[in-house]
Design a protein around this motif. Structure first.
Motif, PDB file in Angstrom:
ATOM      1  N   ASN A   1       2.749   3.632  -6.739  1.00 44.24           N
ATOM      2  CA  ASN A   1       1.804   3.774  -5.638  1.00 44.24           C
ATOM      3  C   ASN A   1       1.077   2.451  -5.389  1.00 44.24           C
ATOM      4  N   SER A   2       0.487   2.358  -4.242  1.00 44.23           N
ATOM      5  CA  SER A   2      -0.303   1.165  -3.879  1.00 44.23           C
ATOM      6  C   SER A   2       0.465  -0.115  -4.162  1.00 44.23           C
TER       7      SER A   2
ATOM      8  N   GLU B   1       3.505  -8.587  -4.968  1.00 50.13           N
ATOM      9  CA  GLU B   1       3.967  -9.071  -6.266  1.00 50.13           C
ATOM     10  C   GLU B   1       4.757  -8.048  -7.060  1.00 50.13           C
ATOM     11  N   ASP B   2       4.897  -6.845  -6.540  1.00 47.86           N
ATOM     12  CA  ASP B   2       5.750  -5.847  -7.181  1.00 47.86           C
ATOM     13  C   ASP B   2       7.214  -6.016  -6.778  1.00 47.86           C
TER      14      ASP B   2
ATOM     15  N   GLY C   1       0.788  -1.230   0.000  1.00 46.33           N
ATOM     16  CA  GLY C   1       0.000   0.000   0.000  1.00 46.33           C
ATOM     17  C   GLY C   1       0.816   1.274   0.000  1.00 46.33           C
ATOM     18  N   GLU C   2       2.075   1.152   0.292  1.00 49.74           N
ATOM     19  CA  GLU C   2       2.934   2.337   0.318  1.00 49.74           C
ATOM     20  C   GLU C   2       3.445   2.691  -1.082  1.00 49.74           C
TER      21      GLU C   2
ATOM     22  N   THR D   1      11.450  -4.136  -2.590  1.00 49.87           N
ATOM     23  CA  THR D   1      10.876  -5.222  -1.805  1.00 49.87           C
ATOM     24  C   THR D   1       9.631  -4.719  -1.088  1.00 49.87           C
ATOM     25  N   VAL D   2       8.527  -5.401  -1.329  1.00 47.63           N
ATOM     26  CA  VAL D   2       7.268  -5.062  -0.664  1.00 47.63           C
ATOM     27  C   VAL D   2       6.973  -6.180   0.321  1.00 47.63           C
ATOM     28  N   SER D   3       7.008  -5.831   1.588  1.00 50.39           N
ATOM     29  CA  SER D   3       6.854  -6.851   2.622  1.00 50.39           C
ATOM     30  C   SER D   3       6.232  -6.241   3.870  1.00 50.39           C
ATOM     31  N   SER D   4       5.445  -7.036   4.554  1.00 42.62           N
ATOM     32  CA  SER D   4       4.863  -6.577   5.808  1.00 42.62           C
ATOM     33  C   SER D   4       5.701  -7.054   6.990  1.00 42.62           C
TER      34      SER D   4
END
Length: 115
Positions: free
Chosen positions: A83-84, A88-89, A15-16, A112-115
């Motif tokens: 954005n958003s 998977e990005d 989401g960032e 890297t998109v990770s929580s």
């Protein structure tokens, strides 16, 4: 000899947003089509977005409405506003400059998109 240097990658949560930049040197930047590609682990490199010297853009379906490619011909830079962001990005993002049979690549920047 053309050279491309990417910057702006990093680790973000879903989401960032993140903004990638690519600085070009050694080429007549304004007449090159600039593209961003990405390559996730175990997958082939794929086109993310492109922009012609005249400003026409195209996007992969997976990023339409979320990513925006832009260029500044005075500064020889191309950017990718993301954005958003989704899990998977996650990939290494590469900047590419192409005109006729001239084709240049940057070294890549990790997103890297990770929580």
């Amino acid at each position: 000899q053309g050279q491309l240097v990417e910057s702006g990658g990093g680790l973000v949560q879903p989401g960032e947003s993140l903004r990638l930049s690519c600085a070009a040197s050694g080429i007549n930047f304004s007449i090159y089509t600039m593209r961003w590609y990405r390559q996730a682990p175990g997958k082939e490199r794929e086109l993310v977005a492109g922009i012609t010297g005249g400003g026409n853009t195209n996007y992969a379906d997976s990023v339409k409405g979320r990513f925006t490619i832009s260029r500044d011909n005075a500064k020889n830079t191309v950017s990718l506003q993301m954005n958003s962001l989704k899990f998977e990005d996650t990939a290494v993002y590469y900047c590419n400059a192409q005109r006729l049979y001239f084709n240049y690549w940057g070294q890549g920047t990790q997103v890297t998109v990770s929580s």
